[in-house]
Design a protein around this motif. Sequence first.
Motif, PDB file in Angstrom:
ATOM      1  N   PRO A 126       0.811  -1.219   0.000  1.00  0.00           N
ATOM      2  CA  PRO A 126       0.000   0.000   0.000  1.00  0.00           C
ATOM      3  C   PRO A 126       0.847   1.274   0.000  1.00  0.00           C
ATOM      4  O   PRO A 126       0.346   2.343  -0.326  1.00  0.00           O
ATOM      5  N   LEU A 127       2.138   1.172   0.323  1.00  0.00           N
ATOM      6  CA  LEU A 127       3.022   2.336   0.348  1.00  0.00           C
ATOM      7  C   LEU A 127       3.839   2.488  -0.933  1.00  0.00           C
ATOM      8  O   LEU A 127       4.588   3.448  -1.076  1.00  0.00           O
ATOM      9  N   ARG A 128       3.693   1.545  -1.861  1.00  0.00           N
ATOM     10  CA  ARG A 128       4.519   1.531  -3.070  1.00  0.00           C
ATOM     11  C   ARG A 128       4.428   2.830  -3.873  1.00  0.00           C
ATOM     12  O   ARG A 128       5.441   3.409  -4.246  1.00  0.00           O
ATOM     13  N   ASP A 129       3.221   3.276  -4.149  1.00  0.00           N
ATOM     14  CA  ASP A 129       3.063   4.470  -4.985  1.00  0.00           C
ATOM     15  C   ASP A 129       3.697   5.699  -4.336  1.00  0.00           C
ATOM     16  O   ASP A 129       4.330   6.511  -5.024  1.00  0.00           O
ATOM     17  N   ASP A 130       3.551   5.837  -3.024  1.00  0.00           N
ATOM     18  CA  ASP A 130       4.171   6.971  -2.334  1.00  0.00           C
ATOM     19  C   ASP A 130       5.693   6.882  -2.390  1.00  0.00           C
ATOM     20  O   ASP A 130       6.375   7.888  -2.609  1.00  0.00           O
ATOM     21  N   ALA A 131       6.232   5.698  -2.201  1.00  0.00           N
ATOM     22  CA  ALA A 131       7.693   5.519  -2.249  1.00  0.00           C
ATOM     23  C   ALA A 131       8.219   5.823  -3.643  1.00  0.00           C
ATOM     24  O   ALA A 131       9.266   6.467  -3.804  1.00  0.00           O
ATOM     25  N   GLU A 132       7.514   5.392  -4.662  1.00  0.00           N
ATOM     26  CA  GLU A 132       7.952   5.647  -6.026  1.00  0.00           C
ATOM     27  C   GLU A 132       7.776   7.120  -6.408  1.00  0.00           C
ATOM     28  O   GLU A 132       8.591   7.677  -7.146  1.00  0.00           O
ATOM     29  N   ALA A 133       6.754   7.773  -5.860  1.00  0.00           N
ATOM     30  CA  ALA A 133       6.601   9.213  -6.074  1.00  0.00           C
ATOM     31  C   ALA A 133       7.755   9.961  -5.408  1.00  0.00           C
ATOM     32  O   ALA A 133       8.264  10.956  -5.949  1.00  0.00           O
TER      33      ALA A 133
END
Length: 89
Positions: free
Chosen positions: A31-38
């Motif tokens: 669930p944190l993937r998109d934030d980490a990639e951003a």
Amino acid sequence: MERWHPGVEVLRAATLRDLPPALIITAEVDPLRDDAEAYATRLWNDGVSVALTRHPGVFHGFLSEVALFPQAKYAIDEICLHLREFAGR
């Protein structure tokens, strides 16, 4: 009055350009993937050296499952290499 802290909400900081090189490792199912990639994209856009690796087929916390997921060993090896390079070895 809205309160935020740049150390916690780094994507809202005016700039990230003074940060050290970064290694961002994400899991496909996280669930944190998109934030980490951003965050990785933001670092890159602000001129910070950043490496981003998304490991397919694993979930958040996969690094602690070395015996189950070969991706965990690859990620740990990548972390060690990054730390060696950062330390100048």
